[in-house]
Structures are given as C-alpha cells and as structure tokens.
Design an enzyme around this catalytic site. Structure first.
Site, mmCIF file in Angstrom:
data_model
loop_
_atom_site.group_PDB
_atom_site.id
_atom_site.type_symbol
_atom_site.label_atom_id
_atom_site.label_comp_id
_atom_site.label_asym_id
_atom_site.label_seq_id
_atom_site.Cartn_x
_atom_site.Cartn_y
_atom_site.Cartn_z
ATOM 1 N N ALA A 131 0.860 -1.192 0.000
ATOM 2 C CA ALA A 131 0.000 0.000 0.000
ATOM 3 C C ALA A 131 0.884 1.225 0.000
ATOM 4 C CB ALA A 131 -0.891 0.009 1.233
ATOM 5 N N ALA A 133 0.670 5.681 0.091
ATOM 6 C CA ALA A 133 -0.100 6.921 0.138
ATOM 7 C C ALA A 133 0.869 8.092 0.086
ATOM 8 C CB ALA A 133 -0.950 6.953 1.393
ATOM 9 N N SER A 134 0.355 9.298 0.330
ATOM 10 C CA SER A 134 1.201 10.469 0.120
ATOM 11 C C SER A 134 2.424 10.491 1.030
ATOM 12 C CB SER A 134 0.387 11.740 0.305
ATOM 13 O OG SER A 134 -0.337 11.686 1.492
ATOM 14 N N ALA A 136 3.614 7.746 3.176
ATOM 15 C CA ALA A 136 4.390 6.526 3.423
ATOM 16 C C ALA A 136 3.884 5.351 2.602
ATOM 17 C CB ALA A 136 4.298 6.182 4.903
ATOM 18 N N GLN A 137 4.658 4.276 2.587
ATOM 19 C CA GLN A 137 4.156 3.013 2.043
ATOM 20 C C GLN A 137 4.434 1.894 3.039
ATOM 21 O OE1 GLN A 137 5.999 2.484 -1.810
ATOM 22 N NE2 GLN A 137 7.734 1.317 -1.003
ATOM 23 N N VAL A 138 3.699 0.782 2.872
ATOM 24 C CA VAL A 138 3.787 -0.304 3.851
ATOM 25 C C VAL A 138 4.268 -1.590 3.181
ATOM 26 C CG1 VAL A 138 2.436 -1.778 5.405
ATOM 27 C CG2 VAL A 138 2.035 0.694 5.372
ATOM 28 N N LYS A 155 6.136 0.370 7.892
ATOM 29 C CA LYS A 155 5.689 1.586 7.217
ATOM 30 C C LYS A 155 6.908 2.480 7.030
ATOM 31 C CE LYS A 155 1.911 4.958 7.828
ATOM 32 N NZ LYS A 155 0.665 5.194 8.571
ATOM 33 N N ASP A 290 -8.820 9.204 12.029
ATOM 34 C CA ASP A 290 -8.861 8.826 10.613
ATOM 35 C C ASP A 290 -9.435 7.420 10.496
ATOM 36 O OD1 ASP A 290 -8.441 9.014 7.907
ATOM 37 O OD2 ASP A 290 -6.276 8.683 7.982
HETATM 38 N N1 LIG Z 1 -0.139 -3.783 11.102
HETATM 39 C C1 LIG Z 1 -0.596 -4.008 9.878
HETATM 40 N N2 LIG Z 1 -0.925 -5.252 9.485
HETATM 41 C C2 LIG Z 1 -1.379 -5.474 8.232
HETATM 42 N N3 LIG Z 1 -1.530 -4.526 7.292
HETATM 43 C C3 LIG Z 1 -1.235 -3.267 7.623
HETATM 44 C C4 LIG Z 1 -0.746 -2.927 8.931
HETATM 45 N N4 LIG Z 1 -0.519 -1.612 8.960
HETATM 46 C C5 LIG Z 1 -0.859 -1.131 7.747
HETATM 47 N N5 LIG Z 1 -1.287 -2.121 6.933
HETATM 48 C C6 LIG Z 1 -1.746 -1.986 5.532
HETATM 49 O O1 LIG Z 1 -1.122 -0.887 4.913
HETATM 50 C C7 LIG Z 1 -2.084 0.087 4.528
HETATM 51 C C8 LIG Z 1 -1.522 1.484 4.717
HETATM 52 O O2 LIG Z 1 -1.149 1.667 6.059
HETATM 53 P P1 LIG Z 1 -1.601 2.947 6.866
HETATM 54 O O3 LIG Z 1 -0.979 2.894 8.209
HETATM 55 O O4 LIG Z 1 -3.074 3.033 6.783
HETATM 56 O O5 LIG Z 1 -0.893 4.074 6.040
HETATM 57 P P2 LIG Z 1 -1.444 5.378 5.314
HETATM 58 O O6 LIG Z 1 -1.239 6.469 6.306
HETATM 59 O O7 LIG Z 1 -0.554 5.487 4.155
HETATM 60 O O8 LIG Z 1 -2.877 5.148 4.978
HETATM 61 C C9 LIG Z 1 -3.288 -0.206 5.404
HETATM 62 O O9 LIG Z 1 -4.466 0.242 4.823
HETATM 63 C C10 LIG Z 1 -3.221 -1.699 5.518
HETATM 64 O O10 LIG Z 1 -3.747 -2.327 4.371
#
Ligand SMILES: Nc1ncnc2c1ncn2[C@@H]1O[C@H](COP(=O)(O)OP(=O)(O)O)[C@@H](O)[C@H]1O
Ligand SMILES: [Mg+2]
Length: 525
Positions: A131, A133-134, A136-138, A155, A290
């Site tokens: 994933a 976004a603006s 960070a990425q995960v 992240k 959020d």
């Molecule tokens: N602890 C986690 N376990 C599994 N997936 C995660 C976890 N943290 C984030 N993700 C995945 O990564 C995506 C982006 O993370 P997020 O923290 O929501 O970042 P952003 O601020 O970019 O939206 C989440 O929507 C989810 O799908």
C-alpha cells in the site's frame, strides 16, 4: 521573505487548478470586481473535459497532479468547514490518498538511514510494498524473535516528502500572507494560523515515532476493552522514517462481503465500533481521527483492529464533559441544558441569550425526536449543532470539529455494517455510564477527592450539616458553587444533579457528603 521558487511553484499550482476546473468550481457568490472577473476567466481557461466533471473529481485530479503536500492540504481542509465551507469540505473528504509505490531501494535506504542498521540485520526478509499513500508506504516483512519468525508491517516514509512539503509550505504561507493583507474579509479565518496548524499536524504525521507513541498510548488505554485493539509496536525497528508493527491478519471493514464470508457478526461489529470510539473520546480523551474503513481490520477472533494513527485528536476534560452533556441533553430533550453548557464552557459569548439559543437548539432536537431512532444520526446532529452555534458566534473548536468529522465517518461505517443501526441505543451504555460516573454522585466524589481544600471546607460545617440533613444538601450545593475548588462545570453539574435527582439521588449525595466528612476527620486526626 518568499523565494522566487515559491512564487513559481504557486503559479504552477494555480495553473493546474485552473486547467482542472477547480477554481471555476469554487463558490463565486459574494465575489465582485477583479476576483469575479478572475473566476470567470478561470472558467474559460479550464480544459473542456474538466468542466463536465463533478467538483470533487476535478479537485481529486488536480491534487494528484500537484503531489503529496496538496493531498495533505486537501485532507486538512476537509476537516475545516469553518474555513472552506461545508460543501467544499465534503468534496475534499472524498479525496483518496493513493499514490504509486516508490522503489524497494529507496525503502531500504530510508530504513537503514533511520535505524542505523542494515536491513538484513533487522529483518529476515522485507517484501514488496502492499500500500502507498502520500506520506508513506507499507511493506510486509519477517523478523526473528526468540527463535520464532514473526510477520510484521513496516511503514516507511516516502523519500523526499519532507523536503517537498517544506517547499510547498512556503507557497501556502505566501498565499496566507497575501490573503491576510489584501482580502480583509478573510482575516477572520486566520489563514496564517490555519497554515501553521497544517504544518504542525503534517510534521507530526511524517515522524513515525509519534505514530508509534499514539498506538502505544491507545493500546494501553484499551487493553481491557471488549472487541477492540491495536497492533503492538516493535520499538527496536521503529524510528523517524520507519514504523514496525505486528502484522494484522484480517478482513478490512471496507470489505463487507469478506466480513460476511468470514462469519463475523456485522451487527455486533457496528455496535462495538461506535462504543469503542465513544470510549476513546469520552473516557480517554484521545481518539483515532482517521477511522475510515480502510484503516480498520476485523481479526479472526472478531476484534476490531485499528491501524494508521498518524492523525489523532485530543479532548480535554472540559470538552469531554461538554460533549457528554450535549448528547445527554438531546436524548432527554433538555434543550436549555444543551444551551447552558455552551455558555458554561465559555464557547458562546454571554451577550447572547440562553433562551434564544435554547430555542435554536430545540429546532434541531425536536424534528429528531419524531423520527425512528435508527434514522437519527448523531454525527448529523453535531453537524447541525455546530451550524447553529456559529450563528451565536461560537468560536470554532478545532478538536470538536475533528471529533464531529470522525464521528461522521465512524457512524457511516457502522451504518454500512448494519443498515438498521441505532446510534442512540448503541451509544447509551458508554455515554450513560460516563455521565453517571462523571456528573453523578460518583463523579462528585472523585472530583472532591482531587481537592483536599474542598473537603476541609466541608468539614468545618460539620455540626450543622449533620444536624440538619436538609441544609446539608443546600450547603453542598452552595459550596459546590462557591467554596469548593471544583471547576465551574462540576459545580454546575452538582447543582443540576441535586436538582434533577430523585429522592434516592439526594440521599446518595448526603451519604457522599457524610463520607467526605469522615474522610476529613481521618485525615485531620
Ligand atoms: N499492522 C498491519 N498489518 C497489516 N496490514 C497493515 C498494517 N498496517 C498497515 N497495513 C496496511 O497498509 C495500509 C496502509 O497503512 P496505513 O498505516 O493506513 O498508512 P497510510 O497512512 O498510508 O494510509 C493499510 O491500509 C493496511 O492495508
Ligand atoms: Mg491508511
């Protein structure tokens, strides 16, 4: 001073917004002279295709072209209807924050730079991102811990985003300064201050250690709560640009079919979600701001697991009490009380009349009471309330606006889970018990304990008080108003509780008062 680069960047942004039809889609009423002419020109300069799109679509296209800082600006302004108006704020709320992945090499560099260790030393493996976004990425990854291999989510902050944001911020400040100087009508909105707040919240969001701290705080607050949790933080693998969390295996709340297929109880989930949110706001005064369904998982045990704590909100004791009293006032149709709390909190200036204000509030409350409960939205009610309070010069409370915006989202998620969701019934256990604990006799005891002075003061009255029970309740009331070191609301709440409570309630107050006296004697002897 603004650099030529900032001016150039601004011109580019203005051009993109004009071409995408954003400028011409902004409300033009009230414009005259040069600005009105500019607005019309913007319509002529827009791309023809852009002019056929909805405003939200135009904004979304422009913002995606302008990059991460503008995505943040858009998201931020979505929470400030007081600045941009309700319509534009609602459109901005539809913005999706999805960007392209950045390369693996860049992630590795960011992780190693932030943690000072090699990726191979930190992780057994680091996989491709899932994933972006603006900010960070995960990435999914694996770590070795006590002989086990554990899956984690990593992240990583987008490379260069901090620098880019600082540059764009310079342009935002430039606009804010121009606005304050040349458009006096908008000075009331304090554009420079708004920009400062944007800078501050985004800087916080770009420091992942702070997100880790928010997760950890909410984790502690909710450790005994039913049906809600947050992933644990791996502090060893967390730094300014990296956040490592326990991997959550589950179904996202945006995937209703998936939830159903996994056999989860959607009706129960809707209730747990709203109750958790209210617990965080009322009990803890610290909430996830959020809470869209993409940030909420349901794990195998049916627990809601929230991620993404970059944006959080805090409510002080005063705001929490204000919120609880308002909700309670609407439930019991006590509009005068709802009006009074606004004055007590100092949100509405005293030059306004309580009765007229109560009348305006009745206009919001009464239509609601005629409707079936499941159609009544608490978020909508708060939205209407804030509209009315504006008429009575209530100054904007950003934390309350944030809360109301989040409530709109949370309530929306609950309603998609359960179309017959009854917000009031679901929230009663949390709101009701908070009120009983904080504004009822129990709360008085707690508050009194906080002020030893108050207890001493009461002790001095002992002979008469014990002698005449009737006077005791009056004394307690009077002291609550003047003598006790309670804050104003507590004092008022006691008065109200005393007045409102039935005989049993009054007896409870006496018992408490007598207990206080005994405690004091114990302390003094
Ligand atoms: N602890 C986690 N376990 C599994 N997936 C995660 C976890 N943290 C984030 N993700 C995945 O990564 C995506 C982006 O993370 P997020 O923290 O929501 O970042 P952003 O601020 O970019 O939206 C989440 O929507 C989810 O799908
Ligand atoms: Mg997210």
């Amino acid at each position: 001073m603004s650099s030529p680069a900032a001016i150039f960047r601004l011109m580019r942004a203005g051009w993109i917004m004009t071409r995408e039809g954003v400028i011409s889609a902004l409300p033009a009423e009230g414009l005259s002279g040069l600005p009105a002419f500019g607005h019309r020109m913007a319509g002529l300069l827009a791309r023809r295709r852009a002019m056929t799109a909805q405003r939200s679509e135009r904004m979304s296209r422009a913002i995606n072209k302008l990059g991460p800082s503008y995505v943040k600006l858009g998201q931020f302004l979505a929470t400030r209807p007081d600045v941009v108006g309700t319509e534009v704020a609602d459109d901005l709320a539809l913005l999706q924050d999805q960007l392209d992945f950045f390369p693996m090499d860049a992630s590795i560099k960011a992780i190693e730079g932030s943690l000072g260790r090699s990726v191979s030393d930190l992780f057994v493996s680091l996989d491709e991102p899932i994933a972006a976004a603006s900010i960070a990425q995960v990435h999914p990854a694996f770590v070795a811990s006590n002989g086990d291999i554990k899956k984690v989510a990593v992240k990583v902050v987008r490379p260069g985003v901090r620098q880019r944001f600082n540059n764009d911020l310079e342009s935002f400040f430039l606009v804010a300064r121009w606005q304050e100087r040349y458009v006096p009508a908008t000075r009331r909105l304090r554009p420079i201050e708004v920009t400062r707040t944007l800078a501050q919240t985004t800087r916080i969001e770009m420091d992942l250690r702070l997100e880790a701290a928010a997760l950890s705080e909410i984790g502690e607050n909710t450790k005994d709560d039913p049906g809600f949790r947050v992933p644990t933080v791996d502090w060893e693998r967390t730094g300014r640009d990296v956040l490592t969390l326990e991997w959550i295996d589950g179904v996202k709340m945006s995937d209703i079919e998936g939830l159903r297929a996994a056999g989860h109880n959607l009706i129960k989930l809707a209730e747990t979600l709203i109750q958790s949110f209210l617990r965080h706001t009322l009990r803890d005064g610290f909430f996830h701001a959020d809470m869209h369904p993409g940030n909420l998982f349901v794990d195998d045990e049916g627990h809601i697991v929230a991620v993404d704590f970059g944006i959080t909100g805090r409510l002080g004791k005063k705001e929490r009490r204000f919120l609880a009293e308002i909700l309670y006032g609407f439930i019991t149709r006590d509009y005068v009380r709802v009006a009074e709390v606004h004055f007590e909190a100092g949100y509405v200036p005293h030059r306004h009349d309580v009765a007229s204000f109560a009348q305006a509030i009745r206009a919001i409350g009464e239509p609601i009471h005629g409707q079936p409960a499941e159609t009544i939205s608490m978020a909508k009610l708060l939205t209407l309330l804030f509209e009315v309070t504006e008429l009575f010069d209530m100054e904007t409370r950003p934390e309350l606006v944030m809360l109301q915006k989040t409530m709109v989202v949370v309530e929306g998620v609950s309603r998609t889970l359960d179309p017959h969701f009854n917000m009031w019934k679901a929230s009663e256990p949390v709101v009701g018990s908070w009120i009983r604990r904080n504004l009822g006799p129990q709360g008085i005891l707690v508050d009194a304990r906080e002020g030893a002075q108050a207890v001493l003061h009461l002790a001095r009255q002992v002979p008469e008080l014990v002698g005449r029970a009737d006077r005791l309740s009056k004394e307690l009331d009077r002291m609550a108003e003047h003598g006790l070191r309670f804050d104003e609301q507590t004092a008022h709440a006691i008065g109200k509780a005393e007045a409102r409570h039935t005989r049993s309630g009054r007896i409870a107050l006496w018992v408490i008062a007598i207990c206080l006296v005994i405690i004091t004697y114990e302390l003094l002897s």
